[in-house]
Motif scaffolding. Structure first.
Motif, PDB file in Angstrom:
ATOM      1  N   LYS A 123      39.558  65.590  -5.323  1.00 29.80           N
ATOM      2  CA  LYS A 123      39.647  64.499  -5.677  1.00 29.80           C
ATOM      3  C   LYS A 123      39.193  63.890  -7.195  1.00 29.80           C
ATOM      4  N   ALA A 124      38.015  64.497  -7.649  1.00 29.55           N
ATOM      5  CA  ALA A 124      37.384  64.332  -8.797  1.00 29.55           C
ATOM      6  C   ALA A 124      38.048  65.117  -9.929  1.00 29.55           C
ATOM      7  N   GLU A 125      38.470  66.378  -9.638  1.00 25.40           N
ATOM      8  CA  GLU A 125      39.437  67.023 -10.637  1.00 25.40           C
ATOM      9  C   GLU A 125      40.450  66.362 -10.742  1.00 25.40           C
ATOM     10  N   THR A 126      41.225  65.783  -9.833  1.00 23.04           N
ATOM     11  CA  THR A 126      42.592  65.044 -10.210  1.00 23.04           C
ATOM     12  C   THR A 126      42.420  63.897 -11.057  1.00 23.04           C
ATOM     13  N   GLU A 127      41.208  63.058 -10.679  1.00 21.16           N
ATOM     14  CA  GLU A 127      40.881  61.877 -11.520  1.00 21.16           C
ATOM     15  C   GLU A 127      40.667  62.418 -13.171  1.00 21.16           C
ATOM     16  N   ILE A 128      40.088  63.520 -13.329  1.00 25.26           N
ATOM     17  CA  ILE A 128      39.551  63.955 -14.735  1.00 25.26           C
ATOM     18  C   ILE A 128      40.908  64.474 -15.239  1.00 25.26           C
ATOM     19  N   ASN A 129      41.875  65.002 -14.462  1.00 30.77           N
ATOM     20  CA  ASN A 129      42.944  65.548 -15.030  1.00 30.77           C
ATOM     21  C   ASN A 129      44.146  64.471 -15.573  1.00 30.77           C
ATOM     22  N   HIS A 130      43.896  63.419 -14.852  1.00 30.14           N
ATOM     23  CA  HIS A 130      44.487  62.427 -15.251  1.00 30.14           C
ATOM     24  C   HIS A 130      44.199  61.616 -16.339  1.00 30.14           C
ATOM     25  N   LYS A 131      42.953  61.592 -16.536  1.00 27.99           N
ATOM     26  CA  LYS A 131      42.331  61.113 -17.798  1.00 27.99           C
ATOM     27  C   LYS A 131      42.537  61.968 -19.040  1.00 27.99           C
ATOM     28  N   ILE A 132      42.657  63.310 -18.760  1.00 28.52           N
ATOM     29  CA  ILE A 132      42.885  64.280 -19.971  1.00 28.52           C
ATOM     30  C   ILE A 132      44.362  64.151 -20.382  1.00 28.52           C
ATOM     31  N   SER A 133      45.360  63.820 -19.478  1.00 26.30           N
ATOM     32  CA  SER A 133      46.537  63.832 -19.677  1.00 26.30           C
ATOM     33  C   SER A 133      47.019  62.261 -20.406  1.00 26.30           C
ATOM     34  N   MET A 134      45.996  61.440 -20.362  1.00 25.91           N
ATOM     35  CA  MET A 134      46.258  60.284 -21.394  1.00 25.91           C
ATOM     36  C   MET A 134      45.777  60.283 -22.728  1.00 25.91           C
ATOM     37  N   MET A 189      27.867  77.400 -28.046  1.00 23.58           N
ATOM     38  CA  MET A 189      28.066  78.739 -27.519  1.00 23.58           C
ATOM     39  C   MET A 189      28.461  79.482 -28.788  1.00 23.58           C
ATOM     40  N   PRO A 190      28.291  80.896 -28.655  1.00 24.71           N
ATOM     41  CA  PRO A 190      28.783  81.583 -30.027  1.00 24.71           C
ATOM     42  C   PRO A 190      30.074  81.184 -30.223  1.00 24.71           C
ATOM     43  N   TYR A 191      31.046  80.797 -29.547  1.00 24.57           N
ATOM     44  CA  TYR A 191      32.439  80.689 -29.990  1.00 24.57           C
ATOM     45  C   TYR A 191      32.695  79.352 -30.261  1.00 24.57           C
ATOM     46  N   GLY A 192      31.801  78.438 -30.118  1.00 23.04           N
ATOM     47  CA  GLY A 192      32.127  76.923 -30.482  1.00 23.04           C
ATOM     48  C   GLY A 192      31.064  75.876 -29.702  1.00 23.04           C
ATOM     49  N   ALA A 193      31.541  74.464 -29.719  1.00 25.57           N
ATOM     50  CA  ALA A 193      30.565  73.579 -29.299  1.00 25.57           C
ATOM     51  C   ALA A 193      31.167  72.664 -28.148  1.00 25.57           C
ATOM     52  N   PHE A 194      30.571  72.522 -27.306  1.00 32.00           N
ATOM     53  CA  PHE A 194      31.102  71.518 -26.106  1.00 32.00           C
ATOM     54  C   PHE A 194      30.585  69.957 -26.535  1.00 32.00           C
ATOM     55  N   ILE A 195      31.695  69.372 -26.346  1.00 29.89           N
ATOM     56  CA  ILE A 195      31.357  67.883 -26.695  1.00 29.89           C
ATOM     57  C   ILE A 195      31.485  67.047 -25.425  1.00 29.89           C
ATOM     58  N   ALA A 196      30.505  66.271 -25.158  1.00 35.33           N
ATOM     59  CA  ALA A 196      30.764  65.063 -23.997  1.00 35.33           C
ATOM     60  C   ALA A 196      31.347  63.871 -24.830  1.00 35.33           C
ATOM     61  N   LEU A 197      32.353  63.587 -23.923  1.00 44.66           N
ATOM     62  CA  LEU A 197      33.092  62.372 -24.366  1.00 44.66           C
ATOM     63  C   LEU A 197      33.035  61.116 -23.325  1.00 44.66           C
ATOM     64  N   ALA A 198      33.565  60.067 -23.546  1.00 38.65           N
ATOM     65  CA  ALA A 198      33.597  58.930 -22.740  1.00 38.65           C
ATOM     66  C   ALA A 198      34.315  59.397 -21.448  1.00 38.65           C
ATOM     67  N   ASP A 199      34.178  58.845 -20.370  1.00 38.45           N
ATOM     68  CA  ASP A 199      34.689  58.717 -19.080  1.00 38.45           C
ATOM     69  C   ASP A 199      34.448  59.943 -18.248  1.00 38.45           C
ATOM     70  N   GLY A 200      33.359  60.784 -18.826  1.00 39.34           N
ATOM     71  CA  GLY A 200      33.106  62.039 -18.019  1.00 39.34           C
ATOM     72  C   GLY A 200      33.867  63.291 -18.529  1.00 39.34           C
ATOM     73  N   LEU A 201      34.591  62.987 -19.502  1.00 35.02           N
ATOM     74  CA  LEU A 201      35.174  64.102 -20.007  1.00 35.02           C
ATOM     75  C   LEU A 201      34.569  64.947 -21.095  1.00 35.02           C
ATOM     76  N   SER A 202      35.108  66.349 -21.353  1.00 33.80           N
ATOM     77  CA  SER A 202      34.374  66.946 -22.292  1.00 33.80           C
ATOM     78  C   SER A 202      35.188  68.013 -22.844  1.00 33.80           C
TER      79      SER A 202
END
Length: 311
Positions: free
Chosen positions: A191-202, A217-230
């Motif tokens: 359920k949480a993954e479905t909600e996150i995927n919906h937010k990403i699609s928007m 990480m050696p290949y880049g940086a992970f950024i925390a965004l609003a609404d629990g997205l990354s």
């Protein structure tokens, strides 16, 4: 008044019914066979079934379910069709003695295996708290829900989960070892993954967002965004300058502005470099600014203003 055709049709239907009943009465029912019947009576002690046979079927209350919380009056309704195993072809009173428990032990494991393959969500009720988890019955089979599979969050106290109705998935079925494991966490996670995927699609590519560096990480940086997205800023999108590793210009906890490059496969690609490039004046703007600065004299006196006036 009934017509001759209607009378003939009624007679044919009656004969067909009689023929089916006669055929059913001559069929043989053997011990160990699984048969189905329609509930015609139910009380606290037993369920009576119409088997479409010359004898009725009787299921004692204790043979209805393995679930200690099973309530025969609440869960068995007149008109329901029940499958049961033949225990005795004659219980001494001319009835066929049946067991729902034995039939479920045979049929339920196949149903549970199908639930596992289909990843089907089912509803169960917690009936017992045990060491490191709880017990709930699915298709009449005793199932175990480990504490780690009750929720996405950590569960320390199991008592509040007693009698709670849960939506779960079957994660382990082992008929030979009589082992059934269920998970409510798997349902929550999906359920949480479905909600996150919906937010990403928007998210719209090109949008500039604010975020916080959560890991490097050696290949880049992970950024925390609003609404629990990354999202990920690839090392090539961190700076206009060439860098060997993200930590040369970023640190965990840094606040940054990023541009959304894409959202393929439910993954957010970001760029810090693109935001910096957008904020710079282009070459034409820089050239015009330079020409204005070198050719124009800026004065604040009243005389300077009158010089430029044409009367």
């Amino acid at each position: 008044m009934e017509t001759a055709a209607e009378n003939e049709a009624g007679t044919q239907e009656t004969m067909a019914d009689y023929s089916r009943e006669l055929e059913a009465s001559f069929r043989k029912i053997g011990e160990g066979e699984i048969i189905s019947g329609t509930v015609i009576s139910v009380n606290e002690e037993e369920v009576i079934l119409d088997l479409n046979y010359f004898a009725q079927g009787i299921i004692k209350a204790e043979d209805m379910s393995n679930d200690p919380k099973f309530n025969i009056l609440e869960e068995v309704k007149i008109g329901s069709v029940i499958e049961a195993t033949v225990i005795k072809t004659d219980d001494g009173a001319g009835n066929i003695q049946l067991s729902c428990k034995e039939a479920k032990d045979i049929l339920s494991w196949d149903i549970l295996k199908q639930y596992l393959n289909d990843e089907k969500e089912i509803s169960v009720k917690v009936s017992e708290v045990v060491n490191s988890g709880v017990i709930a019955y699915a298709e009449g089979i005793r199932g175990f829900i480990p504490a780690s599979q009750l929720s996405l969050s950590y569960v320390e106290d199991l008592e509040p989960w007693m009698n709670r109705q849960l939506t779960v998935k079957v994660i382990t079925v082992d008929e030979e070892k009589k082992k059934l494991v269920l998970s409510a966490k798997a349902v929550e996670k999906q359920k949480a993954e479905t909600e996150i995927n919906h937010k990403i699609s928007m998210l719209v590519p090109g949008t500039v967002l604010e975020g916080t560096v959560e890991s490097l990480m050696p290949y880049g940086a992970f950024i925390a965004l609003a609404d629990g997205l990354s999202g990920l800023v690839h090392i090539s999108q961190i700076s206009s300058k060439r860098i060997k590793k993200p930590s040369e210009v970023l640190a965990v906890g840094d606040k940054v502005k990023v541009k959304v490059l894409g959202t393929n496969d439910h993954k957010i690609s970001l760029s810090i470099k693109a935001v910096e490039e957008d904020s710079r004046p282009d070459e034409m703007e820089e050239k015009e600014a330079a020409e204005y600065s070198s050719n124009e004299e800026i004065g604040t006196s009243l005389g300077d203003l009158f010089k430029k006036l044409k009367l």
